[in-house]
Design a protein around this motif. Structure first.
Motif, PDB file in Angstrom:
ATOM      1  N   ALA A 310       0.837  -1.205   0.000  1.00 30.48           N
ATOM      2  CA  ALA A 310       0.000   0.000   0.000  1.00 30.48           C
ATOM      3  C   ALA A 310       0.871   1.254   0.000  1.00 30.48           C
ATOM      4  CB  ALA A 310      -0.933   0.001   1.200  1.00 30.48           C
ATOM      5  N   THR A 311       1.913   1.258   0.852  1.00 27.05           N
ATOM      6  CA  THR A 311       2.786   2.422   0.883  1.00 27.05           C
ATOM      7  C   THR A 311       3.632   2.509  -0.394  1.00 27.05           C
ATOM      8  OG1 THR A 311       4.364   1.134   2.203  1.00 27.05           O
ATOM      9  CG2 THR A 311       2.880   2.600   3.388  1.00 27.05           C
ATOM     10  N   ASP A 312       4.002   1.357  -0.947  1.00 27.10           N
ATOM     11  CA  ASP A 312       4.726   1.367  -2.229  1.00 27.10           C
ATOM     12  C   ASP A 312       3.872   2.030  -3.310  1.00 27.10           C
ATOM     13  OD1 ASP A 312       6.907   0.090  -1.156  1.00 27.10           O
ATOM     14  OD2 ASP A 312       6.337  -1.917  -1.870  1.00 27.10           O
ATOM     15  N   THR A 313       2.587   1.692  -3.322  1.00 30.39           N
ATOM     16  CA  THR A 313       1.665   2.260  -4.310  1.00 30.39           C
ATOM     17  C   THR A 313       1.509   3.760  -4.109  1.00 30.39           C
ATOM     18  OG1 THR A 313       0.457   0.164  -4.439  1.00 30.39           O
ATOM     19  CG2 THR A 313      -0.673   2.135  -5.243  1.00 30.39           C
ATOM     20  N   ALA A 314       1.308   4.151  -2.851  1.00 33.71           N
ATOM     21  CA  ALA A 314       1.147   5.571  -2.554  1.00 33.71           C
ATOM     22  C   ALA A 314       2.410   6.352  -2.901  1.00 33.71           C
ATOM     23  CB  ALA A 314       0.804   5.752  -1.077  1.00 33.71           C
ATOM     24  N   TYR A 315       3.561   5.743  -2.631  1.00 39.30           N
ATOM     25  CA  TYR A 315       4.829   6.415  -2.911  1.00 39.30           C
ATOM     26  C   TYR A 315       5.007   6.649  -4.408  1.00 39.30           C
ATOM     27  CZ  TYR A 315       9.907   7.271  -2.725  1.00 39.30           C
ATOM     28  OH  TYR A 315      11.167   7.810  -2.847  1.00 39.30           O
ATOM     29  N   TYR A 316       4.725   5.623  -5.199  1.00 42.32           N
ATOM     30  CA  TYR A 316       4.850   5.777  -6.654  1.00 42.32           C
ATOM     31  C   TYR A 316       3.911   6.862  -7.170  1.00 42.32           C
ATOM     32  CZ  TYR A 316       4.014   4.914 -11.584  1.00 42.32           C
ATOM     33  OH  TYR A 316       3.840   5.078 -12.937  1.00 42.32           O
ATOM     34  N   LEU A 317       2.662   6.826  -6.753  1.00 41.76           N
ATOM     35  CA  LEU A 317       1.693   7.801  -7.250  1.00 41.76           C
ATOM     36  C   LEU A 317       1.978   9.198  -6.714  1.00 41.76           C
ATOM     37  CD1 LEU A 317      -1.540   5.632  -7.231  1.00 41.76           C
ATOM     38  CD2 LEU A 317      -0.270   6.494  -9.204  1.00 41.76           C
ATOM     39  N   ASP A 318       2.611   9.290  -5.550  1.00 38.17           N
ATOM     40  CA  ASP A 318       3.046  10.596  -5.056  1.00 38.17           C
ATOM     41  C   ASP A 318       4.105  11.186  -5.979  1.00 38.17           C
ATOM     42  OD1 ASP A 318       3.184  12.508  -2.513  1.00 38.17           O
ATOM     43  OD2 ASP A 318       5.241  12.097  -3.140  1.00 38.17           O
ATOM     44  N   LYS A 319       5.030  10.341  -6.436  1.00 34.99           N
ATOM     45  CA  LYS A 319       6.047  10.805  -7.385  1.00 34.99           C
ATOM     46  C   LYS A 319       5.403  11.298  -8.677  1.00 34.99           C
ATOM     47  CE  LYS A 319       9.711   7.570  -5.963  1.00 34.99           C
ATOM     48  NZ  LYS A 319      10.523   6.426  -6.384  1.00 34.99           N
ATOM     49  N   ARG A 320       4.443  10.533  -9.159  1.00 32.35           N
ATOM     50  CA  ARG A 320       3.770  10.928 -10.401  1.00 32.35           C
ATOM     51  C   ARG A 320       3.021  12.244 -10.210  1.00 32.35           C
ATOM     52  NH1 ARG A 320       3.826  10.511 -14.653  1.00 32.35           N
ATOM     53  NH2 ARG A 320       2.133   9.293 -15.558  1.00 32.35           N
ATOM     54  N   ALA A 321       2.410  12.409  -9.034  1.00 30.16           N
ATOM     55  CA  ALA A 321       1.683  13.651  -8.744  1.00 30.16           C
ATOM     56  C   ALA A 321       2.629  14.840  -8.630  1.00 30.16           C
ATOM     57  CB  ALA A 321       0.880  13.493  -7.450  1.00 30.16           C
ATOM     58  N   ARG A 322       3.880  14.578  -8.291  1.00 26.77           N
ATOM     59  CA  ARG A 322       4.879  15.651  -8.224  1.00 26.77           C
ATOM     60  C   ARG A 322       5.410  16.025  -9.607  1.00 26.77           C
ATOM     61  NH1 ARG A 322       9.348  13.609  -4.687  1.00 26.77           N
ATOM     62  NH2 ARG A 322       8.246  11.714  -4.119  1.00 26.77           N
ATOM     63  N   GLY A 323       4.899  15.372 -10.644  1.00 18.39           N
ATOM     64  CA  GLY A 323       5.239  15.775 -12.008  1.00 18.39           C
ATOM     65  C   GLY A 323       6.307  14.960 -12.692  1.00 18.39           C
ATOM     66  N   PHE A 324       6.689  13.834 -12.104  1.00 16.96           N
ATOM     67  CA  PHE A 324       7.731  13.012 -12.728  1.00 16.96           C
ATOM     68  C   PHE A 324       7.105  12.079 -13.752  1.00 16.96           C
ATOM     69  CE2 PHE A 324       9.651  14.096  -8.594  1.00 16.96           C
ATOM     70  CZ  PHE A 324      10.769  14.754  -9.076  1.00 16.96           C
ATOM     71  N   GLU A 325       7.597  12.185 -14.987  1.00 22.66           N
ATOM     72  CA  GLU A 325       7.078  11.353 -16.074  1.00 22.66           C
ATOM     73  C   GLU A 325       7.613   9.926 -15.977  1.00 22.66           C
ATOM     74  OE1 GLU A 325       7.486  11.320 -20.943  1.00 22.66           O
ATOM     75  OE2 GLU A 325       7.515  13.236 -19.873  1.00 22.66           O
ATOM     76  N   GLN A 326       8.864   9.822 -15.560  1.00 23.42           N
ATOM     77  CA  GLN A 326       9.485   8.509 -15.422  1.00 23.42           C
ATOM     78  C   GLN A 326      10.016   8.348 -13.998  1.00 23.42           C
ATOM     79  OE1 GLN A 326      12.104   9.137 -19.053  1.00 23.42           O
ATOM     80  NE2 GLN A 326      11.557   6.998 -19.337  1.00 23.42           N
ATOM     81  N   CYS A 327       9.708   7.210 -13.407  1.00 21.53           N
ATOM     82  CA  CYS A 327      10.176   6.894 -12.055  1.00 21.53           C
ATOM     83  C   CYS A 327      11.053   5.655 -12.157  1.00 21.53           C
ATOM     84  CB  CYS A 327       9.004   6.641 -11.112  1.00 21.53           C
ATOM     85  SG  CYS A 327       7.877   8.046 -10.962  1.00 21.53           S
ATOM     86  N   ILE A 328      12.338   5.829 -11.894  1.00 21.02           N
ATOM     87  CA  ILE A 328      13.287   4.734 -12.002  1.00 21.02           C
ATOM     88  C   ILE A 328      13.670   4.281 -10.601  1.00 21.02           C
ATOM     89  CG2 ILE A 328      15.523   3.996 -12.902  1.00 21.02           C
ATOM     90  CD1 ILE A 328      15.353   6.225 -14.964  1.00 21.02           C
TER      91      ILE A 328
END
Length: 553
Positions: A310-328
């Motif tokens: 759950a926190t992994d999911t929230a963390y990824y989507l938080d990055k996307r919400a911060r404007g990152f197109e690619q998350c490596i």
């Protein structure tokens, strides 16, 4: 002439052939791949573009290649073009155009090698995730190097990169950490499942020194105080160790904030909107099997406990919400099984796995000293800390050695080999080349000579060794772009080693500075510019690896 300039010249020639009606193509490629031939006699560069376009152009490959060779041969900077085999083009660069590259490199200085190949894509690169309960250790060291080098390479290729450290500051380990510090400070034994090692005593003393009344607090308050103050101090130590190791993070992200900021709820809303969230047996699930995961994943257990997924999911989507197109993500070998579920999670959020979320897996590294594997630490008990490793090996030797190997290959390194000052040690070999280049330029300055591309006749750089070195320098921007595209910063290190070898061969037969009473001449001036260009490339390459470029050795 660089590969990029030759590619542009080939595109221009194709455009001209289409305009003249010689070639029937609906669309001319925006760029053309050119390669260095394996056999030097085949020319400076080769391309198979005629073979690629023949079917679309409805034209025999050799006929297309012949037309292209005739048009390309008239381009500025191209010496000759030959058709080989079924339709390959072998290109030789004009000697004058080849020498001009040295002047371009000197003028561009630190910018040489950089490009917009990645088009300004916003990239979040997460490459260390650690508990703030102890020193960073050997297991973190490889990612500290590879991740930082990759960030530098991605930025050089035109990406907008933010580096991120994920602080695991939530969970039982934090309470155990606080209990360990509290026990030591009160002269009690550390719990068996707590944290051990001399660093715990040091940290406990540091906490008490900064909060003199802490030992007078009730036990429950004292535990929280030791946990939080110890956390802040240990995190600061980790940050200092990494900065000293030339590994910089733009963001230090606290796992706790995912709970307090509403990120979990926002993430669930996204998954529900996409139609992949459901309730079963009192638990909340994500239907990751919709995207080839081997089973659905629990987000909230029936007892209301949040899972790490759950926190992994929230963390990824938080990055996307911060404007990152690619998350490596750069993860250790023990996380290989996470790839499928993380990619499925991204798909459940409506993203493109492999693009919006990319996972790189790195293998373990072992360090040998006197034939024995380093496992025990004086400070941390059962681990070798990053700081201890730096003291033992040195920043440059450790960074370069770890950076020059593919991260997905297991690695065993020897302290004696990493610190040996000989040409057999790659970091010494490359740094020595830079120091030698710097020395030549200093000696030139002492004679009143400076590398000035405005006045030097660079067409005089026409010998075989000069040509070899110029072609090597021309490859640097493409090596950087390829390293970024493939996420392989080790390509830069291997390129530097090859280029250092090419420079040494040049210097063995091409005298750069006048000797004795010899008057400086045009060839000296041209070669001095070539030396300055080579020094620029070596320094730029070392900087991409976070390794210093010494002036003297």
């Amino acid at each position: 002439m660089t590969p990029e300039q030759l590619s542009a010249a080939i595109v221009d020639a194709l455009d001209a052939l289409v305009r003249d009606g010689v070639l029937r193509l609906d669309e001319v490629p925006a760029s053309v791949t050119v390669e260095r031939p394996k056999v030097k006699e085949h020319g400076d560069y080769a391309t198979n573009i005629a073979l690629q376009l023949a079917k679309k152009a409805q034209m025999p490959p050799r006929e297309l290649a012949g037309a292209l060779a005739e048009r390309l041969g008239a381009a500025d900077g191209v010496g000759s073009v030959e058709v080989a085999g079924p339709g390959f083009l072998n290109v030789r660069v004009d000697t004058g155009a080849q020498g001009a590259l040295a002047g371009e490199i000197v003028r561009e200085a630190g910018a040489y090698g950089r490009s917009d190949a990645l088009g300004g894509a916003p990239v979040n690169l997460e490459f260390i995730s650690a508990n703030p309960t102890g020193p960073l250790h050997l297991g973190h060291t490889r990612w500290a190097v590879v991740g930082d080098a990759l960030a530098r390479v991605l930025a050089a290729a035109g990406a907008k990169v933010a580096t991120e450290f994920y602080v695991n500051d939530r969970g039982n380990q934090m309470d155990k950490f606080g209990q360990s510090l509290m026990a030591v400070a009160n002269g009690q034994a550390v719990p068996e499942d707590g944290y051990h090692g001399a660093y715990v005593s040091d940290l406990a003393a540091e906490v008490v020194a900064g909060a003199p009344g802490i030992l007078d607090l009730p036990d429950d308050e004292q535990l929280v105080a030791f946990r939080e103050k110890g956390y802040a101090l240990q995190l600061a130590h980790q940050q200092a160790d990494l900065e000293g190791f030339r590994t910089h993070f733009d963001v230090w992200f606290s796992e706790r904030t995912l709970i307090t900021s509403g990120a979990i709820e926002r993430a669930f809303a996204v998954i529900e909107r996409e139609g992949h969230l459901y309730e079963s047996d009192g638990a909340t699930w994500m239907r990751t099997t919709d995207f080839a995961d081997d089973k659905d994943r629990v987000l909230v257990r029936g007892n209301g406990e949040m899972t790490y997924f759950a926190t992994d999911t929230a963390y990824y989507l938080d990055k996307r919400a911060r404007g990152f197109e690619q998350c490596i993500y750069l993860l250790g070998a023990d996380h290989h099984g996470y790839i499928g579920r993380l990619q499925a999670m991204a798909a459940c959020a409506g993203d493109r796995p492999g693009y919006n979320l990319e996972v790189l897996i790195g293998q373990l590294v072992k360090i040998l000293s006197d034939g024995q594997e380093l496992k025990l630490s004086k400070r941390a008990g059962t681990i070798v800390s990053l700081a201890e490793l730096v003291d033992l090996v040195g920043v440059d030797a450790l960074r370069y050695t770890l950076a020059r190997h593919p991260a997905d290959s297991p690695l065993t390194l020897d302290v004696a080999e990493m610190t040996r000052q000989s040409s057999e040690n790659p970091v010494y070999y490359v740094q020595y080349a830079h120091a030698r280049l710097a020395s030549i330029l200093r000696n030139g300055a002492a004679l009143g000579l400076s590398p000035d591309p405005r006045t030097a006749d660079l067409t005089l750089l026409e010998t075989e060794r000069e040509g070899d070195l110029l072609r090597a320098l021309a490859e640097f921007p493409r090596v950087v772009a390829k390293a970024a595209e493939l996420r392989e910063p080790h390509r830069v290190a291997r390129y530097l080693e090859d280029t250092a070898a090419t420079f040494h061969k040049f210097y063995d037969v091409c005298r750069v500075l006048p000797q004795a009473d010899e008057e400086p001449g045009p060839v000296h001036a041209a070669r001095l510019v070539l030396v300055a260009a080579t020094r620029t490339v070596v320094a730029n390459g070392l900087d991409l690896l976070g390794v210093s470029a010494p002036e003297r050795m």
